[in-house]
Design an enzyme around this catalytic site. Sequence first.
Site, PDB file in Angstrom:
ATOM      1  N   LYS A   1       0.836  -1.212   0.000  1.00 59.66           N
ATOM      2  CA  LYS A   1       0.000   0.000   0.000  1.00 59.66           C
ATOM      3  C   LYS A   1       0.866   1.256   0.000  1.00 59.66           C
ATOM      4  O   LYS A   1       0.616   2.183  -0.778  1.00 59.66           O
ATOM      5  CB  LYS A   1      -0.931  -0.036   1.225  1.00 59.66           C
ATOM      6  CG  LYS A   1      -1.882   1.124   1.321  1.00 59.66           C
ATOM      7  CD  LYS A   1      -3.084   0.784   2.176  1.00 59.66           C
ATOM      8  CE  LYS A   1      -2.822   0.835   3.667  1.00 59.66           C
ATOM      9  NZ  LYS A   1      -2.580   2.189   4.194  1.00 59.66           N
TER      10      LYS A   1
ATOM     11  N   ARG B   1       2.934   5.989  -3.201  1.00 59.06           N
ATOM     12  CA  ARG B   1       4.078   6.810  -3.600  1.00 59.06           C
ATOM     13  C   ARG B   1       4.330   6.726  -5.100  1.00 59.06           C
ATOM     14  O   ARG B   1       4.710   7.721  -5.735  1.00 59.06           O
ATOM     15  CB  ARG B   1       5.317   6.384  -2.799  1.00 59.06           C
ATOM     16  CG  ARG B   1       5.236   6.837  -1.334  1.00 59.06           C
ATOM     17  CD  ARG B   1       6.109   6.013  -0.429  1.00 59.06           C
ATOM     18  NE  ARG B   1       6.182   6.521   0.925  1.00 59.06           N
ATOM     19  CZ  ARG B   1       5.245   6.331   1.871  1.00 59.06           C
ATOM     20  NH1 ARG B   1       4.148   5.653   1.597  1.00 59.06           N
ATOM     21  NH2 ARG B   1       5.409   6.827   3.087  1.00 59.06           N
TER      22      ARG B   1
ATOM     23  N   ASP C   1       1.649  -1.273  11.806  1.00 61.87           N
ATOM     24  CA  ASP C   1       0.352  -1.715  11.277  1.00 61.87           C
ATOM     25  C   ASP C   1       0.055  -3.184  11.613  1.00 61.87           C
ATOM     26  O   ASP C   1      -1.055  -3.660  11.383  1.00 61.87           O
ATOM     27  CB  ASP C   1       0.312  -1.526   9.756  1.00 61.87           C
ATOM     28  CG  ASP C   1       0.309  -0.053   9.381  1.00 61.87           C
ATOM     29  OD1 ASP C   1      -0.096   0.780  10.223  1.00 61.87           O
ATOM     30  OD2 ASP C   1       0.714   0.283   8.252  1.00 61.87           O
TER      31      ASP C   1
ATOM     32  N   LYS D   1      -5.090   5.669  14.538  1.00 67.49           N
ATOM     33  CA  LYS D   1      -5.125   5.022  13.220  1.00 67.49           C
ATOM     34  C   LYS D   1      -6.569   5.024  12.712  1.00 67.49           C
ATOM     35  O   LYS D   1      -7.394   5.796  13.197  1.00 67.49           O
ATOM     36  CB  LYS D   1      -4.562   3.598  13.326  1.00 67.49           C
ATOM     37  CG  LYS D   1      -3.068   3.568  13.650  1.00 67.49           C
ATOM     38  CD  LYS D   1      -2.249   4.109  12.508  1.00 67.49           C
ATOM     39  CE  LYS D   1      -0.761   4.127  12.825  1.00 67.49           C
ATOM     40  NZ  LYS D   1       0.009   4.813  11.791  1.00 67.49           N
TER      41      LYS D   1
ATOM     42  N   ARG E   1      -6.990   1.473  17.702  1.00 72.49           N
ATOM     43  CA  ARG E   1      -6.725   0.024  17.581  1.00 72.49           C
ATOM     44  C   ARG E   1      -6.417  -0.633  18.924  1.00 72.49           C
ATOM     45  O   ARG E   1      -6.603  -1.849  19.054  1.00 72.49           O
ATOM     46  CB  ARG E   1      -5.587  -0.222  16.577  1.00 72.49           C
ATOM     47  CG  ARG E   1      -6.044   0.037  15.152  1.00 72.49           C
ATOM     48  CD  ARG E   1      -4.963  -0.195  14.110  1.00 72.49           C
ATOM     49  NE  ARG E   1      -5.537  -0.070  12.778  1.00 72.49           N
ATOM     50  CZ  ARG E   1      -4.836   0.127  11.666  1.00 72.49           C
ATOM     51  NH1 ARG E   1      -3.519   0.225  11.725  1.00 72.49           N
ATOM     52  NH2 ARG E   1      -5.444   0.212  10.508  1.00 72.49           N
TER      53      ARG E   1
HETATM   54  C1  S3P Z   1       2.349   4.782   6.215  1.00 76.38           C
HETATM   55  C2  S3P Z   1       2.911   5.108   7.425  1.00 76.38           C
HETATM   56  C3  S3P Z   1       2.385   4.649   8.715  1.00 76.38           C
HETATM   57  C4  S3P Z   1       1.428   3.472   8.543  1.00 76.38           C
HETATM   58  C5  S3P Z   1       0.454   3.706   7.434  1.00 76.38           C
HETATM   59  C6  S3P Z   1       1.181   3.893   6.119  1.00 76.38           C
HETATM   60  C7  S3P Z   1       2.955   5.307   4.969  1.00 76.38           C
HETATM   61  O1  S3P Z   1       1.677   5.704   9.331  1.00 76.38           O
HETATM   62  O2  S3P Z   1       0.744   3.238   9.761  1.00 76.38           O
HETATM   63  O3  S3P Z   1      -0.422   2.592   7.319  1.00 76.38           O
HETATM   64  O4  S3P Z   1       2.656   4.785   3.881  1.00 76.38           O
HETATM   65  O5  S3P Z   1       3.742   6.251   5.061  1.00 76.38           O
HETATM   66  P1  S3P Z   1       2.428   6.793  10.248  1.00 76.38           P
HETATM   67  O6  S3P Z   1       3.337   7.574   9.411  1.00 76.38           O
HETATM   68  O7  S3P Z   1       1.316   7.643  10.794  1.00 76.38           O
HETATM   69  O8  S3P Z   1       3.118   6.012  11.318  1.00 76.38           O
END
Ligand code: S3P
Length: 449
Positions: free
Chosen positions: A39, A44, A336, A363, A367
């Site tokens: 994901k 990105r 996650d 989140k 959670r």
């Molecule tokens: C992500 C960063 C994480 C993660 C999220 C995806 C990302 O969040 O929990 O599911 O793609 O940069 P945080 O940056 O808030 O820790």
Amino acid sequence: MSSPLVSIQNSAPNSQTLSIDPHSIRITVKGSITIPGDKSISHRALMLGAIAQGETVIEGLLLGEDPRSTAACFRAMGAEISELNSQRVVVRGVGLGNLQEPSDILDAGNSGTTMRLMLGLLASHPDRLFTVTGDNSLRSRPMSRVIKPLEQMGASIWGRKSNSLAPLAVKGQQLKPTHYHSPIASAQVKSCVLLAGLMVEGKTTVTEPALSRDHSERMLQAFGATLNIDTDTHSVTLTGQPELKGQQVIVPGDISSAAFWLVAGAIVPGSDLLITNVGVNPTRTGVLEALAMMEADIGRENERTVAGEPVADLRVKYSQLKACEISGDIIPRLIDEIPVLAVAAAFAEGTTVIKDAAELRVKESDRLAVMATELGKMGANISELSDGLEITGGRQLKGTEVDSFTDHRIAMSLAIAALNATGKTTIHRAEAASISYPNFVETLTQVLQ
Ligand code: S3P
């Protein structure tokens, strides 16, 4: 999709109930599976493709709801993005600084990554006005963590609750260089500031307290940006106004999605499952280290590098898990996966303590609270700490009615717990899984033997 063990009912418009009843027959988790694209890398690739010059070709894109939100937002700002599929998506970028002012509100849906990363780009496009919103969950998640550093760079952003919640209005500005010391290890904060820094004349630095996922750094470099990375201080410096050129991106399987099957294989007696093409970037493999501490039987095969990201096949076999402590710098590298690690802990001997994970409260749902109540309803000995969870394993879980709270990772974690519970577990609002794993139920049906 249904089998004697797994069934799905439409319970209300746009809402589904997933029922799992493993003890109607003895099950194991077996076979070979592939998992959907990562994901974080999918977001990105779409974003950098949209702002680069020329064509970006993405193979293995995640077709979940979150990347769809990103694609819709960037289409609205002028990027040409072909129909999304997991084989080949072509993005024709607008070129750095050329995102158009959209004629309507940008909707990030459920996706924190879309909103937070995109804000860095919007804030740095002078003379354009953008409005951004999201679903109920996203509109209650803190945006001040990215607004603050952007304001330090000269951004103009307005939002509800003293500029902390979406909907947000952004008036693009010519931003100035900054060195931002982030109080939290967050890849979304780091990436937002670096993306804003693309348009800045000079250097933009972000320092974080512990290392978070580094997909932005890897991909920005692949697209032509110059970055200096200091691994001792967890600092990244980007030199602004690079020439970004479209690239080929091959998205590996998402280790956060693989985590559900790793735990399934580890807790269901007799299991032996191969998960192919999993991204094993060291900033994401905390879940493998935590499961190793719990004495899970997981092996890596066929290790290779694909388009700048490390990839491997993972084989998991059942073994009796042991409790462990999960805290400190490992937390951002498994952030996650904590809900499904809590499920693993419910089947481990002893008391597992998870600490330093207060981030889980902001989140897609809280959670910590949701896992404590929902896994508790199934009979787990689990209690909530201010910044974590304490789980004593060994109690037989019992199937019952539980709720995802519309959080994808909660829905799937509870489904994995159900595999080793007696009787039927019914998970309400299970459709949330499609945020990051649209064919979760198909794979669940496939692995149960
Ligand atoms: C992500 C960063 C994480 C993660 C999220 C995806 C990302 O969040 O929990 O599911 O793609 O940069 P945080 O940056 O808030 O820790």
